[in-house]
Design a protein around this motif. Structure first.
Motif, short mmCIF file in Angstrom:
data_model
loop_
_atom_site.label_atom_id
_atom_site.label_comp_id
_atom_site.label_asym_id
_atom_site.label_seq_id
_atom_site.Cartn_x
_atom_site.Cartn_y
_atom_site.Cartn_z
N ARG A 487 0.92 -1.26 0.01
CA ARG A 487 -0.05 -0.02 0.08
C ARG A 487 0.77 1.17 0.16
N GLY A 488 0.27 2.41 -0.32
CA GLY A 488 1.04 3.64 -0.21
C GLY A 488 1.86 4.06 -1.41
N ARG A 489 1.97 3.20 -2.51
CA ARG A 489 2.84 3.81 -3.75
C ARG A 489 2.01 3.44 -4.81
N LEU A 490 2.26 4.36 -5.90
CA LEU A 490 1.97 3.60 -7.18
C LEU A 490 3.20 3.12 -7.94
N ALA A 491 3.17 1.77 -7.97
CA ALA A 491 3.89 1.14 -8.84
C ALA A 491 3.51 -0.29 -9.04
N THR A 492 4.03 -0.71 -10.10
CA THR A 492 3.42 -2.16 -10.52
C THR A 492 3.39 -3.18 -9.35
N GLY A 493 2.28 -3.96 -9.27
CA GLY A 493 2.09 -4.87 -8.19
C GLY A 493 1.46 -4.43 -6.93
N GLN A 494 1.63 -3.09 -6.87
CA GLN A 494 0.95 -2.65 -5.49
C GLN A 494 -0.75 -2.59 -5.77
N CYS A 495 -1.20 -2.51 -4.50
CA CYS A 495 -2.79 -2.50 -4.41
C CYS A 495 -3.27 -1.30 -5.20
N ALA A 496 -4.29 -1.52 -6.08
CA ALA A 496 -4.65 0.01 -6.51
C ALA A 496 -5.74 0.71 -5.75
N ASP A 497 -5.25 1.40 -4.96
CA ASP A 497 -5.84 2.25 -4.10
C ASP A 497 -5.29 3.56 -4.51
N ILE A 498 -6.10 4.59 -5.28
CA ILE A 498 -5.68 5.66 -5.86
C ILE A 498 -6.76 6.88 -5.95
N VAL A 499 -6.22 7.89 -5.58
CA VAL A 499 -7.00 9.31 -5.52
C VAL A 499 -6.54 10.33 -6.80
N VAL A 500 -7.68 10.68 -7.54
CA VAL A 500 -7.41 11.71 -8.52
C VAL A 500 -7.78 13.06 -8.07
N PHE A 501 -6.94 14.03 -7.70
CA PHE A 501 -7.35 15.04 -7.26
C PHE A 501 -6.66 16.44 -7.92
#
Ligand SMILES: [Zn+2]
Lengths: 557, 74
Positions: A487-501
């Motif tokens: 969690r906590g990073r945008l990188a391949t393999g990470q869980c896709a928790d994403i915020v667009v702001f």
């Protein structure tokens, strides 16, 4: 011919701020099966494309200090936390969780929860069904309807209550009881608890110390030994009274951290102008302890503290006005009589100075959610006085009298309010941004939107840290401190928790009363501003100002 | 020592601050017999009781009062 990659979601054309603190870059983020499948210039197609032009794409925010334990059972989004971009919450803080809990002890723990959460009784009787006693049972009850991720702490007070019954609020534990608590904690950690919370300050609804406060050091030490088997977190509420005591607690946590090789965190740490070196000295001690190899994370909130009061109860707010203090501490009947007496009233108003109380009271805000007439809610006393054609002090008294004294006023930014002082502390590498208390103090103030305030106040207005740094502080750093895997990073393999702001607009909305608790219970909330889309484990949970019916949240421990 | 009372901490300053639960709290500065000075934060209830115990209507009325007034009166 090569087949085009097919993703579930592509977030296209935004500025990717990946959570590590590295500079943002133009790119796309692709998601497949709940995980991030690609970051950068992504070709291929997706079932759903989220347009992120002009927006920042970041990992979902993690809120490490909340009390959503109860609310999550009927509202799996922990509203309005999710719309602020929060994709993971840590409930179970301050020694209190809803498991492990024997059916016979429910009443006692509900009382303790009401003390901190200020939830109506209906929240515990009609809004969900108690189906569990152990931690695994609570976890399954939660997982039925989550749209946000949850990393739950288990509370020391309920562990103690399970093992010791009523004696948990009477005495120290015997060795066999400590052993039983250890076994119970181990079972909770195996069932997905992210750590243990304890409190040295909280009281139950009868004003008695909560069970964790009866523990001797040996008991806490023994429980930390179990945390050490899993490398899990100890969360502590320290005494707020004095810096020296806080420092003693930091030293104690440091010893536990080193001995058992565990992370520890204490919350909250406030800045107060009344004790100007408080936070500074505590942070200096934290630096010394980290240098020794300890992990003691002070949690600091972003939002300032407001004081609220009504004339229904005495408040120290008036402590600089002796005559007001004397009048307002009388029993209700005499108080109302005095406020109605023209002579007394004239003297009270004279105490406020020649401007009729404008300087002293003009900026107070009528909060609403009580007997205040709707036309005045959200207005300053200065504006209300203008509408009524009377001085501010008189408006305060008469508006209160006309409504049974049940009119709450708010004095904003009375503590932890100096952006110039707090900005550098929040940016400090050893200060953990958190302590929102989300889901607590419902009828007193809003505990939502602290992340928006981080960007609006400390990034945009004060420039205390870069946007990338602010994102890292509430994503990758939080995940690492708490040991939340993937969690906590945008990188391949990470869980896709994403915020667009929108980086120019993200903020917290005004504090407003809402009547969305079970039994039409009232709470204060703040809506999000500038948050477009929130994905939890690859599914869109919030978009275009509305919650979807996704249920992709998990217990992520 | 005879009948001399033991020296005790005395309140030498008081201020109102915002408590973490949104109430107004009282910070008092104590002067200890050894000459050191320390702030102590009291929650709203405790602060109001202290003011009452000292017969104080304002913050200045607390100055010079014994810290022992913080204890509930028997
Ligand atoms: Zn808390």
């Amino acid at each position: 011919m090569r087949e085009m990659a097919m993703f579930d979601v592509i977030v296209r054309g935004g500025t990717v701020v990946d959570g590590t603190g590295a500079p943002g870059f133009a790119g796309d983020v692709a998601v497949k099966d709940g995980r991030i499948a690609a970051v950068g210039q992504v070709s291929g197609e997706a079932k759903r494309v989220v347009d992120a032009q002009g927006r920042v794409v970041a990992p979902g925010f993690i809120d490490p200090h909340t009390h959503f334990d109860v609310q999550l059972l009927w509202d799996g989004a922990a509203r309005p936390a999710l719309e602020h971009g929060v994709t993971c919450v840590v409930p179970g803080n301050c020694s209190l969780s809803l498991a492990p809990l024997k059916a016979s002890d429910r009443k006692a723990v509900v009382g303790m929860f009401q003390q901190i959460e200020e939830m109506p009784p209906e929240a515990f009787t009609t809004a969900f069904e108690w189906t569990w006693e152990d931690f695994a049972g609570y976890r399954s009850a939660l997982e039925k309807g989550l749209s946000i991720n949850v990393a739950p702490l288990v509370g020391h007070s309920v562990i103690r209550l399970w093992v010791m019954g009523p004696a948990s609020q009477e005495r120290a534990a015997f060795p066999d009881e400590i052993a039983a608590m250890q076994a119970l904690l181990r079972e909770c950690l195996e069932a997905g608890a992210v750590g243990l919370s304890t409190s040295f300050v909280d009281l139950d609804e009868h004003g008695r110390p909560v069970p964790s406060r009866y523990a001797q050091f040996e008991e806490l030490d023994a429980l930390c030994a179990v945390l050490g088997e899993f490398g899990r977190m100890l969360q502590v509420v320290p005494e707020f009274y004095a810096t020296d005591i806080t420092i003693a607690r930091i030293d104690q946590l440091a010893d536990l951290s080193i001995r058992h090789d565990i992370p520890t965190t204490f919350s909250p740490l406030f800045d107060t102008l009344a004790v100007p070196d408080n936070a500074e000295r505590a942070i200096a001690r934290v630096e010394e302890q980290f240098a020794r190899g300890a992990r003691v994370w002070p949690q600091m909130q972003t939002r300032p503290i407001d004081i609220s009061f009504s004339l229904l109860r005495p408040s120290l707010f008036f402590a600089r006005l002796p005559r007001w203090v004397r009048i307002l501490r009388q029993p209700l009947e005499q108080r109302v009589a005095a406020l109605n007496d023209p002579d007394t009233r004239a003297k009270m108003l004279a105490d406020l100075g020649s401007d009729g109380g404008e300087a002293m009271f003009g900026r107070l805000v009528a909060r609403g959610g009580d007997a205040c007439p709707p036309e005045y809610v959200g207005k300053t006393l200065s504006e209300i006085a203008g509408l009524r054609g009377q001085p501010a002090g008189l408006a305060l008294i008469e508006l209160s009298l006309e409504n049974g004294l049940d009119v709450a006023f708010l004095s904003a930014g009375q503590g932890h309010q100096s952006t110039d002082r707090i900005g550098p502390m929040l940016a400090h590498p050893l200060v953990h941004i958190g302590a929102s208390d989300g889901g607590a103090h419902l009828a007193s103030f809003s505990t939502y939107g602290d992340t928006g305030y981080l960007f609006s106040e400390f990034v945009r207005k004060a420039g205390a840290m870069s946007l990338e740094k602010a994102v890292a502080k509430i994503t990758s750093e939080t995940a690492d401190i708490w040991g939340l895997k993937d969690r906590g990073r945008l990188a391949t393999g990470q869980c896709a928790d994403i915020v667009v702001f929108d980086p120019d607009a993200i903020a917290r909305g005004d504090e407003l009363p809402a009547f969305d608790m079970p039994g039409d219970g009232m709470r204060y909330v703040r809506a999000a501003r500038g948050v477009d889309t929130v994905l939890v484990n690859g599914e869109v949970a919030y978009a275009a100002g509305a919650y979807t019916d996704s249920r992709s949240g998990v217990v992520c421990v | 020592m005879g009948e001399d009372a033991l020296e005790e901490a005395v309140i030498v300053g008081a201020d109102i601050v915002a408590g973490h639960d949104g109430t107004a709290e009282l910070v008092v500065r104590l002067l200890h017999p050894d000459g050191s000075e320390h702030p102590v934060l009291l929650d709203e209830d405790t602060g109001l009781k202290l003011m009452e115990a000292c017969g104080a209507s304002g913050l200045e009325d607390l100055y010079g009062q014994s810290w022992r007034r913080i204890l509930p009166q028997a």
